[in-house]
Motif scaffolding. Sequence first.
Motif, short mmCIF file in Angstrom:
data_model
loop_
_atom_site.label_atom_id
_atom_site.label_comp_id
_atom_site.label_asym_id
_atom_site.label_seq_id
_atom_site.Cartn_x
_atom_site.Cartn_y
_atom_site.Cartn_z
N SER A 41 0.84 -1.20 0.00
CA SER A 41 0.00 0.00 0.00
C SER A 41 0.88 1.26 0.00
CB SER A 41 -0.94 0.00 1.20
OG SER A 41 -0.21 0.05 2.40
N ILE A 42 0.24 2.40 -0.23
CA ILE A 42 0.92 3.69 -0.17
C ILE A 42 0.80 4.20 1.26
CG2 ILE A 42 0.89 6.08 -0.99
CD1 ILE A 42 -0.66 4.96 -3.49
N VAL A 43 1.92 4.58 1.86
CA VAL A 43 1.91 5.19 3.18
C VAL A 43 2.37 6.63 3.03
CG1 VAL A 43 2.95 5.19 5.49
CG2 VAL A 43 2.31 3.04 4.43
N LEU A 44 1.52 7.55 3.47
CA LEU A 44 1.88 8.97 3.41
C LEU A 44 2.88 9.27 4.52
CD1 LEU A 44 -1.64 10.49 2.77
CD2 LEU A 44 0.18 10.02 1.11
N SER A 45 4.06 9.74 4.12
CA SER A 45 5.13 9.98 5.08
C SER A 45 5.87 11.27 4.73
CB SER A 45 6.13 8.82 5.06
OG SER A 45 7.30 9.16 5.77
N PRO A 46 6.06 12.15 5.71
CA PRO A 46 6.84 13.35 5.45
C PRO A 46 8.33 13.06 5.24
CG PRO A 46 6.25 13.25 7.76
CD PRO A 46 5.55 12.11 7.08
N PHE A 47 8.74 11.82 5.49
CA PHE A 47 10.14 11.43 5.36
C PHE A 47 10.42 10.62 4.09
CE2 PHE A 47 9.17 11.70 9.94
CZ PHE A 47 9.96 12.80 10.23
N ALA A 48 9.43 10.46 3.25
CA ALA A 48 9.60 9.65 2.03
C ALA A 48 10.53 10.35 1.05
CB ALA A 48 8.24 9.41 1.37
N ASP A 49 11.23 9.55 0.26
CA ASP A 49 12.13 10.08 -0.76
C ASP A 49 11.41 10.46 -2.04
OD1 ASP A 49 14.38 9.75 0.87
OD2 ASP A 49 14.65 7.67 0.22
N MET A 50 10.21 9.91 -2.23
CA MET A 50 9.46 10.18 -3.46
C MET A 50 8.16 10.90 -3.14
SD MET A 50 9.91 6.65 -5.63
CE MET A 50 8.93 7.26 -6.99
N ALA A 51 7.77 11.79 -4.04
CA ALA A 51 6.49 12.49 -3.90
C ALA A 51 5.37 11.64 -4.47
CB ALA A 51 6.54 13.83 -4.63
N LEU A 52 4.21 11.75 -3.89
CA LEU A 52 3.02 11.06 -4.41
C LEU A 52 2.70 11.63 -5.78
CD1 LEU A 52 0.70 9.05 -3.64
CD2 LEU A 52 -0.61 11.10 -3.05
N PHE A 77 7.68 8.88 13.90
CA PHE A 77 6.78 8.47 12.84
C PHE A 77 6.85 6.95 12.63
CE2 PHE A 77 5.37 7.83 8.50
CZ PHE A 77 4.26 8.66 8.43
N PRO A 78 5.71 6.25 12.67
CA PRO A 78 5.71 4.79 12.48
C PRO A 78 6.02 4.43 11.02
CG PRO A 78 3.49 5.61 12.96
CD PRO A 78 4.40 6.79 12.96
N ARG A 79 6.76 3.37 10.83
CA ARG A 79 7.14 2.94 9.48
C ARG A 79 6.78 1.47 9.25
NH1 ARG A 79 10.99 6.87 10.76
NH2 ARG A 79 11.22 8.40 9.10
N PRO A 80 5.61 1.22 8.67
CA PRO A 80 5.23 -0.17 8.38
C PRO A 80 6.15 -0.76 7.29
CG PRO A 80 3.43 1.37 7.90
CD PRO A 80 4.60 2.17 8.30
N ARG A 81 6.39 -2.03 7.39
CA ARG A 81 7.27 -2.72 6.42
C ARG A 81 6.49 -3.11 5.16
NH1 ARG A 81 12.02 -5.24 8.94
NH2 ARG A 81 11.97 -4.69 11.14
N GLY A 82 7.23 -3.14 4.06
CA GLY A 82 6.66 -3.64 2.81
C GLY A 82 5.67 -2.69 2.15
N THR A 83 5.76 -1.41 2.47
CA THR A 83 4.83 -0.43 1.90
C THR A 83 5.60 0.55 1.02
OG1 THR A 83 5.04 0.98 3.84
CG2 THR A 83 3.22 -0.61 3.83
N ASN A 84 4.87 1.37 0.29
CA ASN A 84 5.45 2.38 -0.58
C ASN A 84 5.28 3.74 0.06
OD1 ASN A 84 5.97 0.68 -3.09
ND2 ASN A 84 3.83 0.25 -2.68
N ASP A 85 6.34 4.25 0.68
CA ASP A 85 6.28 5.56 1.33
C ASP A 85 6.27 6.66 0.28
OD1 ASP A 85 6.48 4.19 3.68
OD2 ASP A 85 8.39 5.04 4.30
N ARG A 86 5.35 7.61 0.44
CA ARG A 86 5.26 8.75 -0.46
C ARG A 86 5.01 10.01 0.36
NH1 ARG A 86 6.99 5.28 -3.09
NH2 ARG A 86 6.39 4.61 -5.19
N ALA A 87 5.66 11.09 -0.04
CA ALA A 87 5.46 12.39 0.60
C ALA A 87 4.49 13.20 -0.24
CB ALA A 87 6.79 13.13 0.71
N LEU A 88 3.68 13.99 0.43
CA LEU A 88 2.83 14.92 -0.30
C LEU A 88 3.65 16.13 -0.71
CD1 LEU A 88 -0.48 14.78 1.72
CD2 LEU A 88 -0.13 14.09 -0.64
N PRO A 89 3.39 16.67 -1.88
CA PRO A 89 4.09 17.89 -2.30
C PRO A 89 3.57 19.10 -1.53
CG PRO A 89 2.48 17.26 -3.94
CD PRO A 89 2.47 16.18 -2.90
N TYR A 90 4.12 20.25 -1.81
CA TYR A 90 3.78 21.49 -1.15
C TYR A 90 2.29 21.78 -1.27
CZ TYR A 90 3.93 26.47 0.03
OH TYR A 90 3.72 27.69 0.61
#
Length: 168
Positions: A41-52, A77-90
């Motif tokens: 799944s997609i996990v919204l994270s402010p620490f992700a390397d990629m933007a949604l 910030f919790p980090r579930p395993r096996g997910t796709n971390d994405r950051a929201l843009p500005y």
Amino acid sequence: MIPVIVYDECQCDPRKCTAKRMLKFGLAREAKTLSAVPKGSIVLSPFADMALSPADKVHGHRGLAVMDLTWTNIDRFPRPRGTNDRALPYLLAANPVNWGRPCRLNSAEAVLASLVILGEDEQAETFMGRFNWAPEFMRLNGELLEAYASAKDSAEVVRIQNEYVDSL
């Protein structure tokens, strides 16, 4: 329709908690543990390397997860395993606590923005009647969200974001 998942750290006032409101109104389902967040799944994270971006819609069928915790505890910030971390843009917050602050969205604002970026406009529309700040959020961010939703990938979302921030 993208399944919305909430992992709630129960750190905010329950009467003001947008994650609890999403659950109450059937806009999301709760993951009681981190392992309950669906793999892939997609996990919204402010620490992700990629933007949604719209390209992430391929992962959307597995779910869109928001980790609900206060901004003061963001370092845990919790980090579930096996997910796709994405950051929201500005984007600008429209909630009463952080109105006008860039990138300080509450959980429901983050989900609403994500649904628009992923092209799920009908599902995003369901938030409009449930959160009184939602129309203001769309007024503040509508043009940017439209631009992000038309991007082909994360790199293009970041380019759009950077051009916008540079123009301020």
